[in-house]
Write a protein that holds these residues in place. Structure first.
Motif, short mmCIF file in Angstrom:
data_model
loop_
_atom_site.label_atom_id
_atom_site.label_comp_id
_atom_site.label_asym_id
_atom_site.label_seq_id
_atom_site.Cartn_x
_atom_site.Cartn_y
_atom_site.Cartn_z
N VAL A 163 127.24 82.49 54.86
CA VAL A 163 126.40 81.77 55.81
C VAL A 163 125.02 82.41 55.85
O VAL A 163 124.89 83.63 55.97
N GLY A 164 124.00 81.58 55.75
CA GLY A 164 122.62 82.08 55.73
C GLY A 164 122.05 82.19 54.34
O GLY A 164 120.86 82.47 54.19
N GLN A 165 122.86 81.94 53.31
CA GLN A 165 122.39 82.05 51.93
C GLN A 165 121.53 80.84 51.58
O GLN A 165 121.86 79.70 51.89
N VAL A 166 120.40 81.10 50.92
CA VAL A 166 119.50 80.03 50.47
C VAL A 166 119.93 79.61 49.07
O VAL A 166 120.08 80.46 48.18
N VAL A 167 120.12 78.30 48.88
CA VAL A 167 120.61 77.79 47.61
C VAL A 167 119.77 76.58 47.19
O VAL A 167 119.07 75.97 48.00
N LYS A 168 119.84 76.28 45.89
CA LYS A 168 119.25 75.06 45.36
C LYS A 168 120.37 74.03 45.20
O LYS A 168 121.36 74.30 44.54
N ALA A 169 120.18 72.86 45.80
CA ALA A 169 121.21 71.83 45.77
C ALA A 169 120.63 70.54 45.24
O ALA A 169 119.48 70.19 45.53
N LYS A 170 121.44 69.85 44.46
CA LYS A 170 121.05 68.56 43.87
C LYS A 170 121.84 67.45 44.56
O LYS A 170 123.05 67.56 44.77
N VAL A 171 121.15 66.37 44.90
CA VAL A 171 121.77 65.26 45.60
C VAL A 171 122.57 64.41 44.61
O VAL A 171 122.02 63.93 43.60
N LEU A 172 123.86 64.24 44.91
CA LEU A 172 124.72 63.38 44.08
C LEU A 172 124.91 62.00 44.70
O LEU A 172 124.95 61.00 43.99
N ARG A 173 124.98 61.96 46.03
CA ARG A 173 125.14 60.68 46.71
C ARG A 173 124.53 60.80 48.11
O ARG A 173 124.66 61.83 48.76
N CYS A 174 123.88 59.74 48.58
CA CYS A 174 123.23 59.76 49.89
C CYS A 174 123.55 58.47 50.63
O CYS A 174 123.32 57.37 50.12
N ASP A 175 124.08 58.59 51.83
CA ASP A 175 124.37 57.45 52.72
C ASP A 175 123.46 57.59 53.93
O ASP A 175 123.78 58.34 54.86
N GLN A 176 122.34 56.87 53.90
CA GLN A 176 121.35 57.02 54.97
C GLN A 176 121.88 56.49 56.30
O GLN A 176 121.58 57.07 57.36
N GLU A 177 122.63 55.40 56.27
CA GLU A 177 123.09 54.80 57.53
C GLU A 177 124.05 55.73 58.26
O GLU A 177 123.94 55.93 59.47
N ASN A 178 124.98 56.31 57.53
CA ASN A 178 125.95 57.21 58.15
C ASN A 178 125.51 58.68 58.13
O ASN A 178 126.26 59.55 58.58
#
Length: 1617
Positions: free
Chosen positions: A540-555
């Protein structure tokens, strides 16, 4: 607001009285706000609901005051319900929220409940509790028709019981009498009208009809008094007086009130006259001051008044310019008219800067003002503003100004374990959660952060309505160049961003971004390999690089991946938001300065890019100064995109390259290249075979060495520089290998005719930019430097002359700047130091902070008029690689011309050397492009034929047939002489032209000689590297200077030491054959007499380009009448360097110094020289006045050998074994001298000379291991005649101990010395009797033996620098020895030397010897405390805690402070120690000891309590015992006994504590106080008995024994029972 001129006492205005808690407020604090209301607790005021929160209501009060209504200040019933719910832990959802009890815009009556300040702002809390609002009423004072405010107490079937705050009165509000269609809730505020009063006020029926309430006015018959007069009442009043600041009204027959100018109705303002009848509403009432304020504003009068339509403004925070001041009220503020026609009010305190005096006249004189709207007052329906520039220019004014993802700076105001609170601006505070304090989670954040620390953070989230700001201090997030996910719309599929892990579970982890954006990383997307336990790799608190695989804006759901992130994806993400295109023009801002360029951000997209240093300008000499002048945050315009690759986006600012990129016709691909096409590029790399040239769009070509220039190039690196802008022509294309060749030859390239002019203008424009950017810091030195310009004339004072002939000058306008006039610009002038001359500026060098000037009369004279298109002969006065400063004929005008006629021209230093000439044509007399300087064009010579023709014309112009010249002989040969003409041209004189009638057999050219002073030896280091050896660096003896050429032969290999390397090309080395490369004091060197100065001495030319001065007092060891007679210019001599002053060496020619060799010292031991009795012993057998014979010498030597066997054998052996290394390391080598028997014939010839000899030559060399051999060869009967007599010493001569007591003596003249400058030293002989001589020698021998014994005794403290150095060689890690060495220098008040010794000690002592190093650090702290400044002490302390364990250093410094009576410093340091070392018991003990010694028992007791809270429980007993012991020693003995009693009661079996207690009572108590309890064991009876035997009487001793016996009996009885 009332006027101060108003005479009605009841209507006078008073200033707000707020108790100041903190004198130091922030610059924008409102500590001096002069409110119109006399704010006191209990004052009744009319307010308007502005904002409703969960736990309170924001209320707008008169004059723009903001109050806060807490949830617990509504009514007693509502507060009781809150407490019941909190105590029973029931759900709070059942409580009616404030949003249902209040409506924004509602006008309410309230009372001030608390008043204070918070963070420099007014903190005002109000209450609507009917008990506080209606406190002036009683049951009997209630009348029908009165209006009261109350809160719903309970809800009944047919109405509501209303709490009106009057004891003994029950009020009922029927539902049919309410105007609201919705039901009322418990605690809801209601404005009511009394319809009926029953039972003498015990029962009251109310009405809430808004129409009736709106038109009800207070009546005189109702019996209103100042005690029960309520705000919000409508009254009918008459105007009693009209003032410039408002009206004074009379109402209810006997009341007087005031209407402030802000509460006058603008439509009726002109109709107000004395006696006019008006309807007004009471704003506030203060019975204590009899102050009543009313309002005539229409929105507060019928038919309105209960609810305001406008209660807030979105314009708060706006900055308005061009505002006009329509009215100024000196006691309150000013009315401002905004350009859009609205009105704003500025309080008096906001008319000026904080702590400044108000200047009303200056404000009124200004036609326009700039202001910021800071709040909105709903009661007055007006904006409040400020004229403070600090508030207007503030970056953040409200939470709405802070944007998510923005980087801001703030100051930590509070530090908790869960978060750190940061002050951003007034009214804006953010918090840094614990996991965001650093890249790693801090277990002890107080060690890294502290109150008052300035921090840089990035905004994670902003909630303006809740005034909540969350920040992060993680470095990775701060420096991230990846896109920021502020919303789910930003998190598009495939995008990458930095996030922070907030949760790690078995199924994966949750990553939080900015705002409320967060997503899930499934377990299989965390790593490429199978991961069993995610918590082992992620936290917890670790900074990471993340890539978006799927995005549900409504939910609001995100699916992320760690393993899908690649380096290519990251680069694409960084540049994805920027539409890159080669040749695209962008604006940039400097982010960071790198060694090879500038990291910039393309604005407004904030895309990172890079500008190499060489791409800042087309002119190589301007690139580095431009880079130096740039600072972080600077904006750079007119920049173009050049390339985009894996390293990122590269930009260029080269003007020619930018112009080339604007031309869309340049080749973009290799296929578009054609032979013969010209392109602008830049030098990428330089190789021995050619130059690689880069072009836009990723193209690059090779320019072979043969295609680089029309002339032959021996050194390619000297022709071009990396990054230089060039014009290239494609000459050959290799389609198969995709490569091409280019040519840089000027003859094959065509360039615009005006390139030279445009390049000059652009280069000077860049240099002007450098000047402007360099003085932005307002540095006085830089302002002075750039205040001068080319052609400016100034009066200066001549300083000293340098070795190269340059003259330094000083001027008042250039105090801290080096001003130089070269030898050329000072020739023919009197440059004696102190002479005042007029100079003209030639060049300003900002990097070196130098100004180059000229003193030539033709340049400082008055300028003559220039004619346009005239041709003049210009002279070069100053030059660099890009530009040259020239003077135009004899007109006195200066201007600048380029040194390169073509873009690819190779700089020719010969053509543009200072003093050379060229022809120019004046194009413009005063050119605006050049800042008023003349614009000229140089006449170029294009062909070799024209060059030869011009050269011949120039020669014919210089020398005419028959003209006489004074020439300088350059070279003499048998057949002719090579000479140099004044113009620099070489000429040849044939041998037949040397003499008219030569003598037969003679050589005519032999009569001519050339200057040998500049002769030197030329050597080849490599085929392309030459070396030069000056004459003074070749020889070691003056005799060799006559024929130096005979020392070496051509082709001979030699070894030399490099002295210097020339900066110009071709590379040339200055070498030395003497083994030295520089001069230092104490060296013997060769010198050439440059000038003989009468009455002063000799001015010498020394090796390595140095100069020296030999004073007349340093030419000889003896006095002579004419010391300078034997010296002449050009003579080669030997000298000894004494020191260096003002860049010039002070030297000595004394033979005693010049002829001193290593291990060879000439000494005099005679009484008239030493001032003491004769130091020599009989055993030395010194021949005095010819009395001693050889037989006597041998006899004495035998006696000496016998003595040596007994007394010196052990000493000599020990010296050989233990001190051999020390003797070898010493610069002086010790040798056993030998006594020589003089030749009899020589003695006869020189008996007179020997009788007058008063000196002895003693030679010291390295000691021999075999002492017996020295004794056996003690005396030699025959010696060579040329060798001088020597003295035999049978034991090691104590060099260190006797040198200081002996006087140097001049040696006898050496006939082999070729200098002829040494003098013979003579003195009169002193004859003594043999008995006196024997006694003196015996005394001397005892002294020498004593000194040798001291040298062998390590316990004896050294008394000289040499002795310390000798001991340090054997014990370099001994801090005691180093401290004694420091003390030795301090005794001589040599503070700096002591500091130097301490620094040496720290460097010398091994890093493993921590305690030894600590001792030295403590010594340095003591040294700085006694002799240094607080600043120097602080610096040493900071260094010490870096290299040592901090705790001992802190303790030592605290002890130093305490011992030197620096109580405040010691106490401050102890407080810091307690904070930093809160877990160290020793800190509390030392601090407690300090406090008790200062008689601060209470403070020590408080410290003890703090220590008990910080330390573990197992250390409490010992700590209390030690504090009690300290109390016995320094404090209150009663308190100490009490402390021991408490501890011993708790721990009765601690015998060690009992023992300590008894010892302390023996020492500090009385005999009676040492009592013995029945619980004590035998040990204490024994101790008690010892005490009685020591201090008691026989009776008391018997009593102790008796008690011990009784104790034993009682124990026995208990055992029996």
């Amino acid at each position: 607001m009332a006027s101060e001129e108003t005479q009605e006492p009841v209507a006078k205005k008073k200033k707000k009285k707020v108790v100041k808690k903190d004198k130091e407020k922030k610059p924008n604090s409102e500590e001096d706000v002069e409110e119109e209301v006399n704010l006191k607790i209990g004052s009744l005021m009319l307010g308007c609901v502005m904002e409703i929160n969960d736990f309170g209501v924001v209320v707008g009060l008169p004059s723009g005051i903001i109050g806060r209504l807490p949830i617990y200040n509504l009514s007693d019933t509502y507060s009781r319900i809150l407490n019941e719910k909190m105590d029973t832990t029931e759900k709070l959802e059942e409580i009616v929220p404030l949003s249902q009890l209040f409506t924004p815009g509602l006008v309410i009556r309230c009372a001030v409940s608390s008043l204070g300040e918070k963070e420099g702002q007014i903190s005002l809390k109000v209450s609507i509790n009917p008990k506080e609002v209606n406190k002036g009423f009683s049951s009997g004072s209630l009348k029908s028709g009165m209006t009261l405010s109350g809160c719903v107490d309970s809800v009944e079937d047919h109405g509501y019981l209303v709490d009106i705050g009057i004891c003994g009165t029950r009020a009922f509000l029927p539902k049919k009498s309410t105007s609201s269609k919705q039901d009322l809730h418990v605690g809801q505020y209601v404005e009511t009208l009394i319809e009926e009063v029953k039972d003498n006020g015990r029962v009251v029926r109310l009405s809430n009809n808004s129409q009736e309430l709106g038109k009800t006015c207070a009546r005189f018959k109702d019996g209103w008094t100042l005690d029960n007069l309520l705000p919000g009442l409508l009254v009918k009043a008459s105007v009693k007086k009209v003032t410039p600041h408002g009206l004074i009204l009379g109402f209810l027959s006997s009341f007087t009130g005031m209407v402030d100018f802000l509460h006058l109705d603008e439509a009726s303002a002109s109709t107000y006259n004395t006696g006019s009848e008006v309807v007004a509403r009471i704003l506030y009432v203060d019975p204590s001051s009899k102050q009543v304020s009313l309002s005539l504003l229409s929105h507060l009068l019928p038919p309105g008044g209960a609810m305001l339509d406008i209660y807030s403004s979105e314009r708060v925070g706006e900055v308005q310019h061009g505002c006009k001041m329509t009215a100024l009220h000196h006691s309150s503020g000013a009315i401002m008219e905004i350009p859009d026609g609205t009105t704003a009010f500025v309080r008096k305190c906001f008319l000026k800067e904080h702590k400044d005096e108000l200047n009303a006249n200056r404000l009124l004189a200004l036609k326009e003002h700039s202001l910021r709207l800071i709040s909105f007052s709903p009661l007055e329906q007006i904006h409040l503003a400020t004229l403070r520039r600090s508030m207007i220019e503030a970056k953040f004014f409200s939470y709405q100004d802070v944007k998510v993802g923005q980087i801001i700076e703030g100051t930590i105001t509070d530090l908790q374990k869960h978060a750190a609170y940061v002050w951003i601006a007034d009214h804006i505070t953010g918090n840094i959660p614990n996991i965001h304090m650093a890249d790693v989670v801090l277990k002890n954040p107080e060690k890294a952060l502290y109150k008052g620390l300035k921090v840089k953070c990035r905004v994670l989230s902003v909630e303006p309505e809740l005034k909540k700001l969350t920040l992060t201090r993680k470095k990775t997030l701060l420096e991230s160049t990846l896109p920021i996910f502020k919303s789910y719309a930003d998190a598009r599929v495939g995008r990458i961003s930095h996030g922070c892990i907030v949760c790690v579970k078995e199924f994966g982890c949750i990553v939080c971004f900015y705002g409320d954006v967060k997503g899930l990383v499934p377990k299989h997307e965390m790593t490429a390999e199978n991961l069993e336990k995610p918590e082992e790799l992620f936290f917890v608190g670790q900074v990471v690089k993340a890539k978006v695989l799927r995005c549900d804006q409504e939910n609001k759901k995100l699916k992320l991946s760690f393993k899908a992130v690649t380096e290519w994806d990251i680069n694409q993400e960084i540049t994805a938001k920027f539409d890159f295109m080669v040749g695209k023009s962008v604006e940039t801002r400097v982010i960071r300065k790198m060694q090879d360029g500038l990291e910039v951000s393309i604005i407004p997209d904030e895309v990172p890019a890079f500008i190499p240093t060489v791409h800042l300008s087309d002119h190589v000499t301007n690139c580095v100064p431009l880079w130096t002048a740039m600072e972080e945050g600077d904006d750079i315009s007119n920049v173009m995109c050049l390339s985009n690759n894996k390293k990122g986006i590269t930009l260029t600012k080269k003007p020619l390259l930018v112009a080339c990129l604007e031309d869309k016709g340049i080749p973009k691909e290799f296929s578009e290249l054609q032979v013969g096409i010209q392109m602008v590029g830049w030098v990428k790399n330089i190789m021995p075979f050619g130059v690689f040239v880069d072009f836009p769009h990723g193209l690059y070509g090779l320019a072979p060495k043969s295609a680089m220039s029309d002339k032959f190039l021996s050194d390619i690196s000297a022709a071009f520089a990396i990054g230089q802008t060039v014009l290239a022509k494609v000459t050959n294309i290799d389609e198969e290998k995709k490569r091409f060749l280019v040519s840089l030859k000027e003859s094959e390239l065509s360039l615009a005719a005006d390139w030279s002019e445009s390049g000059l203008v652009e280069g000077l424009k860049e240099r002007k930019t450098i000047s402007e950017m360099s003085i932005r810091d307002k540095s006085e030195d830089l302002q002075q430097l750039f205040a001068v310009y080319l052609g400016k004339k100034m009066k200066m004072t001549v300083g000293e002359t340098r070795e190269d002939g340059a003259v330094t000058l000083t001027a008042n306008q250039l105090k801290d700047t080096t001003v130089l006039a070269s030898k050329y610009h000072a020739q023919g002038l009197n440059v004696t130091p102190g002479t005042k001359l007029k100079a003209v500026i030639l060049h300003v060098d900002p990097l070196k902070s130098e100004v180059h000037v000229s003193l030539l009369p033709k340049l400082v004279a008055k300028k003559k008029k220039l004619a346009q298109n005239s041709t003049l002969t210009a002279t070069i006065q100053f030059t660099d690689e890009d530009f040259a400063v020239i003077s135009l004929g004899d007109t006195g005008h200066l201007t600048i011309v380029p040194t390169r006629a073509h873009l690819n021209s190779i700089f020719n230093p010969t053509r543009f050397s200072v003093g050379s000439s060229l022809n120019v044509i004046v194009k413009e007399v005063e050119s605006e492009k050049l800042g008023g300087l003349p614009l000229v064009s140089c006449q170029t010579l294009n062909t070799c034929h024209e060059q030869i023709k011009a050269k011949n014309q120039n020669l014919s112009h210089i020398s005419k047939i028959g003209e006489l010249f004074m020439v300088k002989v350059k070279k003499v040969s048998p057949m002719g002489v090579l000479v140099t003409l004044p113009s620099g041209t070489l000429g040849n004189i044939h041998v037949s032209e040397v003499m008219e009638s030569p003598v037969v057999g003679s050589f005519p050219t032999s009569s001519l000689k050339y200057d040998k002073r500049n002769q030197c030896l030329e050597v080849h280091v490599k085929h392309n590297i030459m070396g030069t050896v000056e004459l003074l660096n070749i020889i070691l003896k003056p005799t060799l200077a006559k024929h130096p050429s005979a020392l070496f032969k051509q082709g001979q290999a030699v070894s030399a030491k490099v002295v210097s390397v020339s900066s110009s090309r071709p590379l040339r080395l200055a070498l030395s054959f003497t083994g030295n490369h520089n001069l230092e004091p104490g060296m013997v060197t060769m010198a050439m007499i440059h000038k003989v100065l009468p009455h002063l001495g000799l001015l010498l030319k020394l090796p390595f380009g140095n100069t020296g001065l030999a004073s007349v007092t340093d030419l000889s060891d003896v006095f002579t009448d004419k010391p300078l007679e034997s010296y002449k210019e050009g003579q080669i001599i030997r000298c000894w360097t004494i020191g260096k002053e003002k860049g010039k060496f002070i030297v000595s020619l004394r033979p005693s110094r010049v002829n001193t060799q290593k291990g060879h010292v000439d000494l005099s031991l005679l009484a008239e020289d030493t001032g003491n009795s004769d130091l020599l012993q009989d055993c030395l057998e010194l021949r005095v006045s010819g009395e001693e014979t050889v037989e006597h010498v041998e006899k004495t030597a035998q006696r000496k050998r016998a003595l040596s066997k007994r007394e010196h054998k052990h000493i000599e052996n020990e010296e050989v074994k233990t001190k051999k290394k020390k003797i070898e390391s010493d610069s002086t080598l010790v040798e056993k001298p030998k006594l020589v028997k003089p030749d009899k014939e020589k003695k006869k010839r020189k008996s007179k000379l020997e009788d007058s000899d008063s000196g002895v030559e003693v030679f010291f060399r390295e000691a021999d291991d075999s002492l017996s051999k020295k004794n056996s060869d003690y005396v030699k009967a025959k010696r060579q005649k040329q060798e001088p007599s020597r003295l035999q010493v049978a034991f090691d001569f104590p060099w260190e101990s006797t040198l200081g007591s002996l006087t140097p003596f001049a040696p006898i003249d050496d006939p082999q010395d070729s200098s002829g400058d040494e003098q013979e030293a003579q003195s009169k002989p002193v004859k003594k009797s043999r008995k006196e001589l024997k006694q003196e020698l015996k005394t001397t021998e005892q002294q020498l033996s004593h000194l040798e014994a001291e040298l062998m005794d390590t316990s004896v403290r050294p008394n000289s620098t040499e002795a310390f150095e000798r001991l340090l060689l054997s014990s370099p890690d001994s801090s005691l020895l180093w401290l004694q060495y420091m003390a030795f220098h301090l005794q001589a008040t040599q503070i700096e030397q002591a500091r130097t010794i301490a620094e040496r000690a720290l460097k010398t002592i091994s890093f493993r010897e921590e305690q030894e190093k600590l001792n030295v650090w403590v010594a340095m702290l003591n040294l700085e405390n006694m002799y240094g400044t607080p600043e120097s002490l602080e610096k040493v302390f900071e260094r010490a805690i870096q290299f040592c364990d901090p705790l001992p250093v802190y303790q030592q410094l605290a002890d130093i402070y305490a011992k030197s009576d620096k109580i405040k410093e010691a106490e401050s340091l102890y407080k810091s120690m307690v904070k930093r070392f809160s877990q160290e018991k020793a800190v509390y003990l030392s601090y407690g000891t300090f406090l008790l010694r200062q008689r601060k028992s209470d403070a020590a007791n408080s410290l003890l309590q703090r220590a008990l809270q910080s330390l573990s429980s197992k250390e409490h007993v010992d700590l209390i015992a030690k504090f009690a012991r300290l109390e016995f020693q320094y404090g209150n003995s009663e308190r100490a006994k009490s402390m021991f009693d408490k501890v011993l009661t708790t721990y009765p079996k601690r015998t060690d504590l009992w023992s300590v207690f008894i010892d302390l009572m023996e020492k500090h108590g009385s005999q009676k106080e040492v009592s013995v309890s029945v619980k004590k064991i035998k040990f204490f009876f024994k101790r008690f008995l010892e005490y009685e035997k020591k201090s008691g009487t026989p009776e008391s001793i018997q009593a102790v024994k008796q008690k011990a016996f009784q104790y034993v009996e009682s124990k026995g009885t208990e055992a029996t029972n």
